[in-house]
Design a protein around this motif. Structure first.
Motif, PDB file in Angstrom:
ATOM      1  N   ARG A 125       0.803  -1.225   0.000  1.00 37.66           N
ATOM      2  CA  ARG A 125       0.000   0.000   0.000  1.00 37.66           C
ATOM      3  C   ARG A 125       0.839   1.279   0.000  1.00 37.66           C
ATOM      4  NH1 ARG A 125      -4.123   0.123  -1.982  1.00 37.66           N
ATOM      5  NH2 ARG A 125      -5.079   1.690  -0.680  1.00 37.66           N
ATOM      6  N   GLY A 126       2.085   1.195  -0.434  1.00 38.14           N
ATOM      7  CA  GLY A 126       2.927   2.389  -0.494  1.00 38.14           C
ATOM      8  C   GLY A 126       2.643   3.208  -1.741  1.00 38.14           C
ATOM      9  N   VAL A 127       2.965   4.478  -1.661  1.00 43.13           N
ATOM     10  CA  VAL A 127       2.812   5.362  -2.807  1.00 43.13           C
ATOM     11  C   VAL A 127       3.970   5.094  -3.762  1.00 43.13           C
ATOM     12  CG1 VAL A 127       2.743   7.770  -3.571  1.00 43.13           C
ATOM     13  CG2 VAL A 127       1.633   7.095  -1.435  1.00 43.13           C
ATOM     14  N   VAL A 128       3.638   4.931  -5.037  1.00 40.83           N
ATOM     15  CA  VAL A 128       4.642   4.660  -6.058  1.00 40.83           C
ATOM     16  C   VAL A 128       4.459   5.625  -7.218  1.00 40.83           C
ATOM     17  CG1 VAL A 128       4.878   2.206  -5.499  1.00 40.83           C
ATOM     18  CG2 VAL A 128       3.207   2.916  -7.206  1.00 40.83           C
ATOM     19  N   ARG A 129       5.482   5.751  -7.995  1.00 41.43           N
ATOM     20  CA  ARG A 129       5.397   6.506  -9.253  1.00 41.43           C
ATOM     21  C   ARG A 129       5.570   5.484 -10.365  1.00 41.43           C
ATOM     22  NH1 ARG A 129       5.270  11.271 -11.727  1.00 41.43           N
ATOM     23  NH2 ARG A 129       6.452  11.532 -13.647  1.00 41.43           N
ATOM     24  N   LEU A 130       4.567   5.378 -11.211  1.00 42.82           N
ATOM     25  CA  LEU A 130       4.629   4.499 -12.369  1.00 42.82           C
ATOM     26  C   LEU A 130       5.082   5.314 -13.567  1.00 42.82           C
ATOM     27  CD1 LEU A 130       2.537   2.996 -10.461  1.00 42.82           C
ATOM     28  CD2 LEU A 130       1.749   1.937 -12.552  1.00 42.82           C
ATOM     29  N   GLU A 131       6.162   4.894 -14.178  1.00 39.94           N
ATOM     30  CA  GLU A 131       6.623   5.512 -15.417  1.00 39.94           C
ATOM     31  C   GLU A 131       6.054   4.664 -16.542  1.00 39.94           C
ATOM     32  OE1 GLU A 131       8.114   8.311 -15.429  1.00 39.94           O
ATOM     33  OE2 GLU A 131       8.895   8.443 -13.395  1.00 39.94           O
ATOM     34  N   THR A 132       5.317   5.287 -17.443  1.00 42.60           N
ATOM     35  CA  THR A 132       4.702   4.569 -18.558  1.00 42.60           C
ATOM     36  C   THR A 132       5.096   5.253 -19.864  1.00 42.60           C
ATOM     37  OG1 THR A 132       2.657   5.842 -18.728  1.00 42.60           O
ATOM     38  CG2 THR A 132       2.708   4.087 -17.070  1.00 42.60           C
ATOM     39  N   THR A 133       4.765   4.603 -20.954  1.00 38.30           N
ATOM     40  CA  THR A 133       5.045   5.212 -22.256  1.00 38.30           C
ATOM     41  C   THR A 133       4.213   6.472 -22.479  1.00 38.30           C
ATOM     42  OG1 THR A 133       3.441   3.717 -23.283  1.00 38.30           O
ATOM     43  CG2 THR A 133       5.749   3.046 -23.343  1.00 38.30           C
ATOM     44  N   ALA A 134       3.140   6.645 -21.705  1.00 37.95           N
ATOM     45  CA  ALA A 134       2.288   7.831 -21.817  1.00 37.95           C
ATOM     46  C   ALA A 134       2.634   8.901 -20.785  1.00 37.95           C
ATOM     47  CB  ALA A 134       0.823   7.432 -21.656  1.00 37.95           C
ATOM     48  N   GLY A 135       3.585   8.646 -19.909  1.00 38.57           N
ATOM     49  CA  GLY A 135       3.966   9.605 -18.881  1.00 38.57           C
ATOM     50  C   GLY A 135       3.972   8.960 -17.510  1.00 38.57           C
ATOM     51  N   GLY A 136       4.154   9.770 -16.475  1.00 42.56           N
ATOM     52  CA  GLY A 136       4.227   9.273 -15.108  1.00 42.56           C
ATOM     53  C   GLY A 136       2.915   9.418 -14.367  1.00 42.56           C
ATOM     54  N   ILE A 137       2.668   8.483 -13.448  1.00 39.61           N
ATOM     55  CA  ILE A 137       1.470   8.510 -12.604  1.00 39.61           C
ATOM     56  C   ILE A 137       1.916   8.248 -11.175  1.00 39.61           C
ATOM     57  CG2 ILE A 137      -0.743   7.415 -12.073  1.00 39.61           C
ATOM     58  CD1 ILE A 137      -0.711   6.354 -14.961  1.00 39.61           C
TER      59      ILE A 137
END
Length: 181
Positions: A125-137
């Motif tokens: 349940r930690g906060v993460v940053r997802l890097e995707t081909t469409a940008g970061g979330i």
């Protein structure tokens, strides 16, 4: 005497051809063995080494190889910082990778799939940053499916749900990296 020299010359030529044939066979075997190695095998062989992964024209991750599965690699930031999970399919270039390799069957750990690793992150349940081909979330992983991940986005990086947060589905094929915050 003359025949002795002729025989010595023939023996020398035979020994030379034998050595050259052994060298050629050795090189062929080495090439055949190398052709069977995957990127995951080479990353396993680089365990504990510092690498730079290029995931696109502007996204580079540096760290020490911490763990490797069949579909992913985990990098630990220098100095024991954050652990970033990167799908192998997202890697375009690797700087610093040696030619050493370790096949999965020689590894002490059982190779977990990318989905298993993402479900473990979701359980934390930690906060993460997802890097995707469409940008970061930025957000928390809510659910992990076979080919998609649901994320409760936190647009401004808050630790809890706030107005403006949304549930976004990310195709795992577009996933470049999962970085803890």
């Amino acid at each position: 005497m003359r025949f002795d020299r002729i025989f010595e010359d023939l023996e020398g030529r035979f020994a030379h051809h034998e050595r050259e044939e052994m060298r050629a066979v050795s090189e062929d075997l080495a090439r055949a063995e190398r052709a069977q190695l995957s990127l995951a095998d080479r990353l396993r062989g680089a365990g504990g080494s510092s690498l730079t992964l290029h995931l696109g024209p502007s996204l580079r991750l540096e760290g020490v190889v911490d763990d490797v599965g069949e579909e992913w690699v985990a990098l630990q930031e220098e100095g024991g910082g954050r652990r970033t999970v990167v799908p192998l399919a997202a890697i375009a270039l690797v700087d610093g990778l040696s030619s050493r390799a370790r096949p999965a069957e020689e590894s002490l750990r059982s190779p977990l799939g990318l989905g298993s690793v993402l479900r473990a992150i979701a359980r934390d349940r930690g906060v993460v940053r997802l890097e995707t081909t469409a940008g970061g979330i930025m957000g928390r992983l809510a659910a992990v499916g076979v080919d998609a991940v649901d994320v409760h986005s936190l647009p401004t990086g808050e630790s809890g749900t706030v107005p403006g947060s949304a549930r976004i589905t990310v195709a795992t094929a577009s996933l470049l990296a999962v970085r803890p915050r």
